[in-house]
Design a protein around this motif. Structure first.
Motif, PDB file in Angstrom:
ATOM      1  N   ASN A   7      -1.132  -4.606  -2.768  1.00 15.45           N
ATOM      2  CA  ASN A   7      -2.212  -4.482  -1.794  1.00 15.45           C
ATOM      3  C   ASN A   7      -2.282  -5.803  -1.045  1.00 15.45           C
ATOM      4  O   ASN A   7      -3.136  -6.651  -1.300  1.00 15.45           O
ATOM      5  CB  ASN A   7      -3.548  -4.177  -2.488  1.00 15.45           C
ATOM      6  CG  ASN A   7      -3.644  -2.745  -2.949  1.00 15.45           C
ATOM      7  OD1 ASN A   7      -2.909  -1.881  -2.489  1.00 15.45           O
ATOM      8  ND2 ASN A   7      -4.555  -2.485  -3.867  1.00 15.45           N
ATOM      9  N   ASN A  21     -13.226  -8.120   4.978  1.00 15.55           N
ATOM     10  CA  ASN A  21     -12.390  -8.379   3.809  1.00 15.55           C
ATOM     11  C   ASN A  21     -12.151  -9.881   3.689  1.00 15.55           C
ATOM     12  O   ASN A  21     -11.413 -10.456   4.496  1.00 15.55           O
ATOM     13  CB  ASN A  21     -11.060  -7.639   3.928  1.00 15.55           C
ATOM     14  CG  ASN A  21     -10.191  -7.804   2.689  1.00 15.55           C
ATOM     15  OD1 ASN A  21     -10.470  -8.606   1.809  1.00 15.55           O
ATOM     16  ND2 ASN A  21      -9.117  -7.035   2.635  1.00 15.55           N
ATOM     17  N   GLY A  61       0.824  -1.187   0.000  1.00 18.42           N
ATOM     18  CA  GLY A  61       0.000   0.000   0.000  1.00 18.42           C
ATOM     19  C   GLY A  61       0.866   1.247   0.000  1.00 18.42           C
ATOM     20  O   GLY A  61       2.097   1.206  -0.097  1.00 18.42           O
ATOM     21  N   ASN A  97      -5.629  -8.022  -1.514  1.00 14.54           N
ATOM     22  CA  ASN A  97      -6.694  -7.493  -0.657  1.00 14.54           C
ATOM     23  C   ASN A  97      -7.798  -6.825  -1.456  1.00 14.54           C
ATOM     24  O   ASN A  97      -8.975  -6.935  -1.115  1.00 14.54           O
ATOM     25  CB  ASN A  97      -6.119  -6.491   0.340  1.00 14.54           C
ATOM     26  CG  ASN A  97      -5.252  -7.147   1.390  1.00 14.54           C
ATOM     27  OD1 ASN A  97      -5.008  -8.339   1.350  1.00 14.54           O
ATOM     28  ND2 ASN A  97      -4.771  -6.360   2.324  1.00 14.54           N
ATOM     29  N   GLU A  98      -7.407  -6.064  -2.498  1.00 15.00           N
ATOM     30  CA  GLU A  98      -8.388  -5.435  -3.362  1.00 15.00           C
ATOM     31  C   GLU A  98      -7.687  -4.981  -4.637  1.00 15.00           C
ATOM     32  O   GLU A  98      -6.460  -4.815  -4.670  1.00 15.00           O
ATOM     33  CB  GLU A  98      -9.060  -4.237  -2.689  1.00 15.00           C
ATOM     34  CG  GLU A  98      -8.151  -3.051  -2.446  1.00 15.00           C
ATOM     35  CD  GLU A  98      -8.884  -1.854  -1.858  1.00 15.00           C
ATOM     36  OE1 GLU A  98      -9.895  -2.063  -1.178  1.00 15.00           O
ATOM     37  OE2 GLU A  98      -8.434  -0.716  -2.091  1.00 15.00           O
ATOM     38  N   ALA A 104      -4.372   1.735   0.423  1.00  9.89           N
ATOM     39  CA  ALA A 104      -3.918   0.875  -0.670  1.00  9.89           C
ATOM     40  C   ALA A 104      -2.964   1.634  -1.591  1.00  9.89           C
ATOM     41  O   ALA A 104      -2.607   2.791  -1.361  1.00  9.89           O
ATOM     42  CB  ALA A 104      -5.126   0.355  -1.443  1.00  9.89           C
ATOM     43  N   GLN A 142      -6.024  -1.431   2.279  1.00 10.27           N
ATOM     44  CA  GLN A 142      -7.206  -1.374   1.424  1.00 10.27           C
ATOM     45  C   GLN A 142      -7.801   0.021   1.545  1.00 10.27           C
ATOM     46  O   GLN A 142      -7.500   0.766   2.483  1.00 10.27           O
ATOM     47  CB  GLN A 142      -8.237  -2.422   1.841  1.00 10.27           C
ATOM     48  CG  GLN A 142      -8.719  -2.299   3.271  1.00 10.27           C
ATOM     49  CD  GLN A 142      -9.331  -3.584   3.782  1.00 10.27           C
ATOM     50  OE1 GLN A 142      -8.696  -4.616   3.865  1.00 10.27           O
ATOM     51  NE2 GLN A 142     -10.607  -3.505   4.125  1.00 10.27           N
TER      52      GLN A 142
END
Length: 955
Positions: free
Chosen positions: A481, A844, A456, A526-527, A491, A487
């Motif tokens: 990430n 998450n 991030g 994570n995203e 991120a 996130q």
């Protein structure tokens, strides 16, 4: 940072253990790891490939000259090259070394420059108990014995799964090497033959020599006037025989109160605990002379370290004692000493790092960090922190980690080697990391994970570094990430500059994934990336162990490669395992091991935009199939020619207004250690130039690049320094030959209460060269300046923008009406590394809780806040296919008061299958409960309890 061996995907554990056990079969007790050996009879051997010091203009400027053992005369057995994890040469610099196993065998280096000291990297085998062995090896100069140098294996040899142990009966031996240093007692000229020679094999059957760094160490820095002395003023013990923690703490507290620097004289000082600093300068006689070390004899979580105060609600969530609270500390300077600890195991919860806590507007300069858990783990929020001109060696975990809300901070001109986890890392857990940079660093041999990584972060800069030899579970540069709390606003965001880096033998096999990791790799676990701009320019990726470029774990975008050279890759130019949008301009690839340069099983999900100048890496029909065996050593053996960069190093041309000296060429009559004249024009008020000590006058001259109108200079010292007066004259020239006095010599007082800055008005006129002549300094026996600014015309009225430290704490989630457990407090009997209980209620599905391994039963409990109906649970694991089907055995219990629990569902096996969403739903009998607990007793996929989401519903 922690955990690349506890992966986000789980291959069958028995396969991992079986493979590593085969590698370890002869690695225990009195023998060394299985190696590939080539004998030699006192003849030089050619190194396997490039050295990180072969690259001009990139990496750190270091005070030593490095010599590889395999490139020296020797009578031992040359081992390697070999990059297979778990073998002795795989962790050697260049993947080769020399093993000595008989009395009289030696490695002999020929000095190419005068030297009076050496640091050499070596490996001894472990003992049967896993506690290591002690021995000595002779140091000889031109055949004459200089001394016997103690060596040990007590700081190496780790086993088992993450975070590892010291049990030779377990599998997975690694972290074989250590380093030691010694002064010769005299200076030997170039041409001297320095030999490391075995005198006995009674204490160790083998001695493996990797390399030697020879340097000319200057005399101890002279104690300045006006300082507080930890020995003469506070009674610290320079022999190290007694604990001096309280004496040091009293000294730095007094230094803060009195506005005086604290002096560490020559000596070895034992500290059983942290010394907490705030608003003070702590400095020594040099890292070869002023040495801090030690560890509490019974409370092993306490050890030598210099810490800032922790920030309430910040990155550190463990025990905070009263004198460690209410951070961050501010205006701290740590310089010219060493912290050489005694950490022999990895316990992630223990704060046994060389430097830690939170420090704002602070600098660490010329500090040697060795044998601690982490060199510097900084827990924010904090702002404007710099590590420079330092050495970080032999850590059980990271070299540096900027963790949670660290902004406007940097690591620069620092040498890092033999870290047990990420070498230089940033981790934006819950609070954004913004505008941080890793620049001009040299990193060699990272045992686990990555050389350079940011998990991030916004507007991150990774430039002008050289990295070599990553061993397992990571690569050279990683943008991701990944990890808890990365996130949304924490991120990967903003504009990232990844420029002018050289990566040598980077990337490696991930022993959990069972395939290679690229030299530069991207993850969106994570995203998905939310449209950052990631510019990778003017970069050389050389002799990669597997792929040069790698995408995995989720959708990424905004990646632009320009003027990138790929020369040598063990498998592919591109390894594509996740969708992305990437632009390529002037990306050239040669010596790719596989005939098809791209491995891509995601098809059109990987979108390529091609500019001009590309070659050697593209195909319209990528390969998708089983992973091939890598082919190593296909890269260059001589340094590449560096082309003109598309993004030149950040220098400031002569501006039409503002500081005319910013980034301009500067010279000095002398400099002390790493305090170079360029520090005075780099725009960083925490770095500085310092001349040779006890030798006045001294000069500092800046070339403005063209004849300019000049009417004043502004001179600065670091903000936290104590008051002093320097006697300074100013002269100017249009041609650099004839100088005219612009301001006569006079006392110029630098007062921290007034910003530690002095403005000197000059008669109007044109000059290209401006020179300062310093003839005295009441605060230190040398000339000193952090910034030399030159202006013409009226002064600016608007200060430059800065990014303040974050003031908003991480958000919390109130009890919802749907999933009753969302955002609620969760506790567990244990957790592995960063896989904490709170991951199971964070909403998450890609983060998760994992218990300690091989230690059933384990429980996970959620507090719903109030007692109420709970009729069903939904339990989830990450949905990636890499999380193969597994059955976990657990019971469900409930309580209204957190003390007395009743069984809601008896223990049973529940199967999580990624093809059906990797979740299970469990109905519960009617009733009110506030606390819901899962008790795990088995898992067919991994020897621990695991859960990504713990959801509770009323209906």
């Amino acid at each position: 940072m922690a955990d690349h061996t506890t992966p986000h995907h789980r291959p069958p554990r028995p396969r991992v253990r079986a493979g590593l056990a085969a590698l370890a079969a002869t690695a225990l007790a009195a023998a060394s790891v299985t190696v590939v050996a080539l004998t030699s009879t006192a003849t030089p051997a050619r190194a396997a490939g490039l050295s990180p010091f072969d690259i001009p203009g990139r990496g750190a400027t270091v005070p030593f000259v490095e010599h590889e053992a395999e490139d020296a005369t020797h009578t031992g057995a040359r081992i390697g090259p070999d990059r297979r994890y778990g073998t002795l040469p795989s962790e050697a610099s260049g993947r080769e070394a020399v093993t000595l196993d008989a009395v009289g065998e030696y490695v002999e280096f020929t000095l190419t420059a005068p030297a009076n000291a050496v640091t050499f990297r070596y490996s001894l085998p472990d003992n049967a108990a896993g506690t290591g062995r002690d021995a000595s090896i002779d140091l000889r100069a031109n055949g004459i014995l200089v001394k016997a140098v103690p060596v040990t294996s007590r700081y190496g040899w780790y086993y088992g799964g993450y975070p590892f142990n010291n049990n030779p009966g377990d599998s997975n031996p690694h972290h074989f090497y250590d380093e030691t240093r010694t002064l010769f007692g005299t200076t030997y000229p170039a041409g001297t033959k320095i030999r490391l020679q075995v005198s006995s094999t009674a204490q160790s059957p083998t001695f493996t020599i990797d390399l030697a760094d020879f340097e000319l160490v200057g005399a101890p820095i002279t104690k300045p006037a006006g300082v507080l002395d930890v020995v003469t003023d506070f009674g610290a013990d320079p022999t190290g025989a007694t604990d001096s923690t309280a004496k040091f703490q009293a000294a730095v507290d007094a230094g803060q109160a009195q506005g005086r620097a604290v002096w560490i004289p020559t000596g070895t000082f034992t500290l059983w605990d942290h010394v907490v600093v705030d608003g003070v300068t702590l400095r020594g006689a040099g890292p070869w002379y002023s040495v801090l070390g030690g560890r509490h004899p019974t409370d092993r979580k306490r050890a030598a370290g210099i810490y800032g105060k922790y920030v309430p609600g910040g990155g550190y969530t463990g025990e905070i004692r009263a004198h460690e609270a209410n951070g961050p500390s501010r205006n701290v300077t740590l310089r010219d000493f060493a912290i050489i600890g005694d950490i022999r195991e990895r316990v992630d919860e223990d704060q046994v790092n060389a430097i830690g806590g939170a420090m704002t507007d602070s600098v660490v300069d010329n500090v040697w960090m060795q044998h601690t858990k982490v060199g510097a783990w900084m827990d924010g929020p904090m702002n404007n922190f710099t590590i420079r001109n330092s050495r970080i060696l032999d850590q059980t975990a990271d070299g540096v980690n900027f963790h949670t809300g660290v902004t406007n901070s940097t690591v620069t001109n620092t040498f890092v080697r033999n870290t047990g986890d990420d070498a230089l890392a940033m981790w934006a857990q819950n609070v954004p990391n913004v505008n941080n940079s890793f620049t001009f660093n040299t990193i060699g041999v990272t045992i686990l994970a990555n050389h350079l990584v940011s998990y991030g972060g916004r507007d991150i800069k990774i430039t002008d570094n050289v990295t070599a030899d990553s061993v397992t579970n990571g690569g050279g540069i990683h943008v991701a990430n990944r990890y808890p709390g990365v996130q949304g606003q924490t991120a990967v965001l903003g504009t990232w500059t990844i420029a002018r880096n050289t990566l040598i033998r980077n990337g490696n096999s991930d022993y959990n994934w069972r395939f290679g990791v690229g030299a530069i790799w991207f993850s969106a676990l994570n995203e998905a990336f939310q449209n950052p701009t990631i510019n990778i320019t003017d970069t050389d990726i050389l002799d990669s162990s597997y792929a040069a470029l790698h995408w995995i774990e989720g959708q990424t975008n905004g990646i632009n490669l320009n003027n990138v050279r790929i020369d040598g890759a063990g498998t592919y130019a591109l390894q594509v395992q996740a969708a992305s949008q990437v632009s390529f301009t002037n990306v050239r690839a040669t010596r790719i091991a596989q005939p098809n340069p791209i491995h891509n099983c995601v098809g059109s999900g990987f979108q390529i935009t091609q500019g001009a100048g590309n070659s050697g890496w593209y195909t319209a029909t990528p390969y998708c199939g089983p992973w091939p065996e890598p082919q190593w050593g296909t890269g260059p053996t001589t340094p590449p020619t560096t082309s003109n960069p598309t993004t030149p190093p950040p220098t400031t041309p002569p501006p039409s207004g503002g500081n005319l000296a910013a980034g301009r060429p500067v010279t000095a009559s002398s400099s002390n250690q790493t305090y170079a004249p360029t520090n005075a024009v780099d725009g960083n008020p925490a770095s500085y130039w310092e001349s040779a000590n006890n030798t006045f006058p001294q000069t500092l001259t800046v070339d403005l690049g063209a004849v300019r109108s000049v009417d004043r200079v502004v001179l600065r010292l670091p903000a936290g320094w104590e008051r002093r007066t320097q006697t300074i004259a100013v002269a100017g020239s249009t041609d650099g030959g004839a100088y005219t006095t612009l301001a006569a010599a006079a006392g110029r007082t630098f007062d921290p209460a007034a910003g530690n800055a002095v403005t000197i008005g000059l008669p109007a006129g044109d000059r290209r060269f401006v020179r300062l002549t310093v003839s005295a300094n009441t605060g230190w026996p040398a000339a000193q300046l952090s910034e030399f600014e030159v202006y013409g015309g009226t002064p600016p009225t608007t200060p430059p923008p800065t990014t303040p430290s974050p003031t908003t704490p991480p958000p919390t989630t109130a009890p919802p009406t749907g999933n009753l457990a969302a955002g609620r407090p969760a506790t567990a009997t244990s957790h592995a590394d960063v896989y904490v209980a709170g991951n199971a209620t964070d909403g998450n599905p890609n983060t998760y809780w994992e218990s300690a391994n091989n230690a059933f039963p384990q429980s996970l409990t959620v507090d719903l806040g109030t007692a109420g109906p709970v009729s069903r649970l939904v339990l989830r694991l990450p949905q990636q296919a890499a999380w193969q089907t597994r059955t976990q055995t657990f019971a469900v219990l409930g309580s209204t008061d957190g003390a007395t629990y009743g069984t809601l569902r008896a223990s049973a096996g529940y199967t999580f299958n990624p093809t059906t969403g990797n979740f299970v739903t469990i109905g519960l009998p009617a009733g009110d409960r506030r606390f819901v607990r899962l008790t795990f007793t088995g898992n067919t996929g991994w020897p621990a309890g695991q859960l990504a989401e713990f959801e509770a519903y009323a209906s």
